[in-house]
Design a protein around this motif. Structure first.
Motif, PDB file in Angstrom:
ATOM      1  N   ALA B  97       0.837  -1.206   0.000  1.00  0.00           N
ATOM      2  CA  ALA B  97       0.000   0.000   0.000  1.00  0.00           C
ATOM      3  C   ALA B  97       0.864   1.245   0.000  1.00  0.00           C
ATOM      4  CB  ALA B  97      -0.920  -0.017   1.216  1.00  0.00           C
ATOM      5  N   SER B 101       0.910   4.021  -3.046  1.00  0.00           N
ATOM      6  CA  SER B 101       0.165   5.231  -2.678  1.00  0.00           C
ATOM      7  C   SER B 101       0.558   6.458  -3.498  1.00  0.00           C
ATOM      8  CB  SER B 101       0.294   5.498  -1.186  1.00  0.00           C
ATOM      9  OG  SER B 101       1.625   5.594  -0.828  1.00  0.00           O
ATOM     10  N   ALA B 105      -2.261   8.741  -5.291  1.00  0.00           N
ATOM     11  CA  ALA B 105      -2.428  10.159  -4.944  1.00  0.00           C
ATOM     12  C   ALA B 105      -2.360  11.031  -6.192  1.00  0.00           C
ATOM     13  CB  ALA B 105      -1.346  10.567  -3.944  1.00  0.00           C
TER      14      ALA B 105
END
Lengths: 104, 170
Positions: B97, B101, B105
């Motif tokens: 994760a 990320s 984002a």
């Protein structure tokens, strides 16, 4: 209804599928994660098709569903073949193409 | 308003089903969660006014692909002790994760900057007739290539499952 919500949702699904591929060793889960990623791309295509009021994106999504079916056939045949020969579905057990095979 | 609440219920099922799919240890529970997610995905297509895509998703993804994988999982019948050792799963989940990320984002930021709106469409939009007209006028070559791909996948699946030579594992 906002198109942004659909796009956010499909990104979240794609991320979940990627996490599944990276973190699990079970071949079935890896296979279903790939399918989830393909389906999330389908959702993006359908959303943009609806935004532009054209059918092209939806037609690509329809063809993608056929690709998903073909991928499922090959992947499941491979899993059955590998399981018949090795009695495992651990992705780390299949190292015939790896250069590290002789080392361990 | 009604559409929004349907969207959030379906999104809940989709995200919940897919998280369940990657976190269950037994493959059968994973496949059932994935079935739930795929049904919710077809609901999303219906919400986007694509009635034919909704039908195709139900028929192919849910009816054929997921049920076939459930059938394979049940027929392979792996014992609980033969399943891969996924003890580090939580650690791996967190690590992966963190790894993905930044791109998530970035994509969220990009969508936040866009200014998209759904236009009103007439009743015919997304119907089988209009989809078929577009498929066979603009996408005929892609359609034929896909049919060859399906034939190759059919033959390949048979050849792979007929092979008898032994795979050496470590």
């Amino acid at each position: 209804m906002n198109p942004d919500n659909f796009l956010y949702l499909s990104i979240i699904l794609f991320a979940i599928g990627l996490i599944g591929i990276i973190s699990r060793k079970n071949l079935f889960v890896i296979y279903m994660s790939i399918e989830l990623m393909l389906s999330s791309v389908n959702l993006v295509l359908a959303t943009f098709s609806r935004v532009h009021s054209e059918h092209d994106g939806a037609v690509i999504a329809l063809l993608m569903i056929a690709v998903i079916a073909a991928e499922a056939a090959i992947f499941l045949a491979l899993i059955v073949y590998l399981y018949k020969n090795t009695k495992t579905i651990d992705s780390e057990a299949f190292t015939q193409l790896s250069h590290k095979r002789g080392a361990k | 308003m009604l559409e929004n609440s349907i969207f959030f219920i379906l999104a809940l099922f989709l995200v919940g089903g897919s998280i369940g799919m990657i976190s269950f240890r037994q493959s059968v529970f994973s496949a059932i969660s994935f079935l739930l997610a795929m049904i919710a995905m077809s609901g999303m297509f219906a919400l986007l006014h694509f009635s034919f895509l909704f039908l195709a998703q139900i028929l192919v993804s849910v009816g054929a692909v997921v049920v076939m994988s459930l059938l394979i999982i049940v027929s392979v019948n792996i014992k609980s002790e033969n399943l891969p050792n996924d003890k580090l799963t939580l650690k791996r989940f967190t690590l992966s994760a963190i790894l993905i990320s930044p791109i998530v984002a970035l994509l969220f930021y990009a969508i936040n900057k866009t200014d998209l709106m759904f236009k009103e469409v007439n009743e015919e939009f997304g119907s089988l007739k209009l989809m078929g007209v577009d498929l066979f006028s603009n996408w005929a070559l892609a359609f034929e290539i896909i049919s060859i791909l399906l034939l190759v996948a059919l033959v390949g699946g048979i050849v792979i499952s007929k092979r008898s030579s032994n795979y050496e594992s470590r």
